[in-house]
Design a protein around this motif. Structure first.
Motif, mmCIF file in Angstrom:
data_model
loop_
_atom_site.group_PDB
_atom_site.id
_atom_site.type_symbol
_atom_site.label_atom_id
_atom_site.label_comp_id
_atom_site.label_asym_id
_atom_site.label_seq_id
_atom_site.Cartn_x
_atom_site.Cartn_y
_atom_site.Cartn_z
ATOM 1 N N MET A 178 55.670 89.531 15.436
ATOM 2 C CA MET A 178 57.067 88.816 15.406
ATOM 3 C C MET A 178 58.087 89.086 14.505
ATOM 4 N N ASP A 179 59.154 89.347 14.984
ATOM 5 C CA ASP A 179 60.426 89.727 14.023
ATOM 6 C C ASP A 179 60.647 88.540 13.160
ATOM 7 N N ALA A 180 61.135 88.741 11.928
ATOM 8 C CA ALA A 180 61.297 87.487 10.947
ATOM 9 C C ALA A 180 62.309 86.517 11.450
ATOM 10 N N MET A 181 63.060 87.042 12.321
ATOM 11 C CA MET A 181 64.057 86.253 12.917
ATOM 12 C C MET A 181 63.652 85.251 14.125
ATOM 13 N N ASP A 182 62.459 85.721 14.629
ATOM 14 C CA ASP A 182 62.179 85.382 15.892
ATOM 15 C C ASP A 182 61.186 84.007 15.608
ATOM 16 N N SER A 183 61.596 83.039 14.890
ATOM 17 C CA SER A 183 60.675 81.988 14.694
ATOM 18 C C SER A 183 61.466 80.924 14.072
ATOM 19 N N CYS A 184 60.917 79.651 14.239
ATOM 20 C CA CYS A 184 62.025 78.559 14.078
ATOM 21 C C CYS A 184 61.641 78.230 12.582
ATOM 22 N N LYS A 185 62.989 78.136 11.932
ATOM 23 C CA LYS A 185 63.107 78.072 10.363
ATOM 24 C C LYS A 185 63.265 76.388 9.832
ATOM 25 N N ARG A 186 63.102 75.592 11.112
ATOM 26 C CA ARG A 186 63.173 74.158 10.886
ATOM 27 C C ARG A 186 64.385 73.820 10.021
ATOM 28 N N CYS A 187 65.466 74.411 10.552
ATOM 29 C CA CYS A 187 66.651 74.145 9.602
ATOM 30 C C CYS A 187 67.607 72.767 10.264
ATOM 31 N N GLY A 188 67.256 72.389 11.466
ATOM 32 C CA GLY A 188 67.629 71.288 11.921
ATOM 33 C C GLY A 188 69.081 71.721 12.693
ATOM 34 N N THR A 189 69.456 72.811 12.687
ATOM 35 C CA THR A 189 70.840 73.048 13.379
ATOM 36 C C THR A 189 71.017 72.712 14.659
ATOM 37 N N CYS A 190 70.075 73.165 15.637
ATOM 38 C CA CYS A 190 70.084 72.737 17.071
ATOM 39 C C CYS A 190 70.068 71.058 17.248
ATOM 40 N N CYS A 191 69.519 70.566 16.419
ATOM 41 C CA CYS A 191 69.207 69.032 16.668
ATOM 42 C C CYS A 191 70.679 68.375 15.987
ATOM 43 N N ARG A 192 71.319 68.783 14.961
ATOM 44 C CA ARG A 192 72.425 68.299 14.686
ATOM 45 C C ARG A 192 73.593 68.492 15.743
ATOM 46 N N LYS A 193 73.419 69.526 16.491
ATOM 47 C CA LYS A 193 74.520 69.680 17.556
ATOM 48 C C LYS A 193 74.540 68.876 18.789
ATOM 49 N N GLY A 194 73.326 67.843 18.637
ATOM 50 C CA GLY A 194 73.417 66.941 19.725
ATOM 51 C C GLY A 194 72.012 66.830 20.382
ATOM 52 N N GLY A 195 71.678 65.493 20.698
ATOM 53 C CA GLY A 195 70.175 65.354 21.413
ATOM 54 C C GLY A 195 70.265 66.090 22.987
ATOM 55 N N PRO A 196 68.909 66.384 23.292
ATOM 56 C CA PRO A 196 69.136 67.030 24.654
ATOM 57 C C PRO A 196 69.470 66.090 25.774
ATOM 58 N N SER A 197 69.799 66.884 26.722
ATOM 59 C CA SER A 197 70.164 65.974 28.224
ATOM 60 C C SER A 197 68.586 66.070 28.847
ATOM 61 N N LEU A 198 68.415 65.096 29.562
ATOM 62 C CA LEU A 198 67.255 64.788 30.274
ATOM 63 C C LEU A 198 67.004 65.471 31.688
ATOM 64 N N HIS A 199 65.850 66.022 32.008
ATOM 65 C CA HIS A 199 65.631 66.261 33.322
ATOM 66 C C HIS A 199 64.383 65.656 33.792
ATOM 67 N N ALA A 200 64.315 66.130 35.215
ATOM 68 C CA ALA A 200 63.460 65.459 36.039
ATOM 69 C C ALA A 200 61.900 65.475 35.251
ATOM 70 N N GLN A 201 61.734 66.546 34.606
ATOM 71 C CA GLN A 201 60.256 66.693 33.787
ATOM 72 C C GLN A 201 60.264 65.639 32.810
ATOM 73 N N ASP A 202 61.280 65.080 32.425
ATOM 74 C CA ASP A 202 61.340 64.170 31.195
ATOM 75 C C ASP A 202 61.025 62.724 31.639
ATOM 76 N N HIS A 203 61.146 62.647 33.142
ATOM 77 C CA HIS A 203 61.036 61.043 33.640
ATOM 78 C C HIS A 203 59.701 60.243 33.194
ATOM 79 N N ALA A 204 58.457 61.066 33.087
ATOM 80 C CA ALA A 204 57.475 60.514 32.372
ATOM 81 C C ALA A 204 57.548 60.093 30.966
#
Length: 231
Positions: free
Chosen positions: A1-27
């Motif tokens: 795996m390329d060094a860039m192709d892994s999560c660095k746990r920087c939290g950047t994506c989470c700071r850009k906003g929580g996710p929208s929910l989809h039908a799969q998330d109903h449960a």
């Protein structure tokens, strides 16, 4: 795996906003892994950042998101350590998001989104209340009146204040008569109309049921859409 192709746990994506929910998330909601108090409805017509088109647009349909922290859109489940409090049962968008390759997220982003109709049974009475609210206080009308008010046109301030007062009164009624929790109102009715106006360049400060102070200002940043981050 390329060094860039892994999560660095920087939290950047989470700071850009929580996710929208989809039908799969109903449960997740049914099982109480996500509480109603954790969620917010962005109503049809609200302005939100569309990461696919890379611009702020009125929503064509409502969506339900995980709330932010305080007044920010940072996902409420992001810990100071950049870990996720619900990682083992995280929503489908979070599972699909790879910050170095957003193709998986783009594939599901606008598909099978969860709506309030999926969460509230007709016998609860809430769908009827939601329908009435959308009929009497559609966000498209809020947006139209806010734009007119910023431009100083007609009776837009008076009409906008009337919509805000109706919205406020219905929220109070749901708490007092229906036993709804205040923290659930963002999901049931969407965000308080007054709370959405600063992003449109306008602030109405309620003095009483007939009086609102009007403050015109620069538009604040639009942050409610789920942003995609590409390095």
């Amino acid at each position: 795996m390329d060094a860039m192709d892994s999560c660095k746990r920087c939290g950047t994506c989470c700071r850009k906003g929580g996710p929208s929910l989809h039908a799969q998330d109903h449960a997740l909601v049914e099982k109480g892994l996500l509480n109603r108090s954790d969620l917010v409805t962005l109503r049809k017509g609200e302005l939100a950042f569309d990461p696919i088109q890379d611009q702020v647009l009125p929503l064509g349909n409502e969506l339900i998101k995980i709330k932010g922290q305080g007044k920010s859109w940072v996902c409420r489940f992001l810990e100071p350590t950049h870990s996720c409090r619900i990682y083992d049962c995280r929503p489908v968008e979070c599972q699909a998001l790879l910050c170095w390759n957003t193709e998986q997220l783009e594939a599901v982003y606008d598909k099978d989104r969860l709506t309030r109709a999926d969460l509230f049974a007709p016998e609860s009475g809430l769908p009827a209340i939601i329908e009435e609210h959308e009929t009497k206080c559609p966000y498209s009308k809020v947006l139209e009146l806010a734009e007119q008010a910023v431009a100083g046109k007609g009776n837009s301030i008076k009409e906008l204040a009337a919509l805000a007062e109706y919205d406020r009164s219905l929220r109070a009624l749901l708490v007092q008569k229906a036993g709804a929790m205040i923290s659930e109102l963002d999901l049931i009715l969407g965000r308080d109309v007054l709370a959405t106006l600063p992003a449109l360049g306008l602030t109405l400060v309620r003095k009483d049921s007939k009086t609102y102070q009007v403050i015109r200002s620069k538009k604040q940043g639009m942050g409610p859409g789920r942003a995609l981050w590409k390095p």
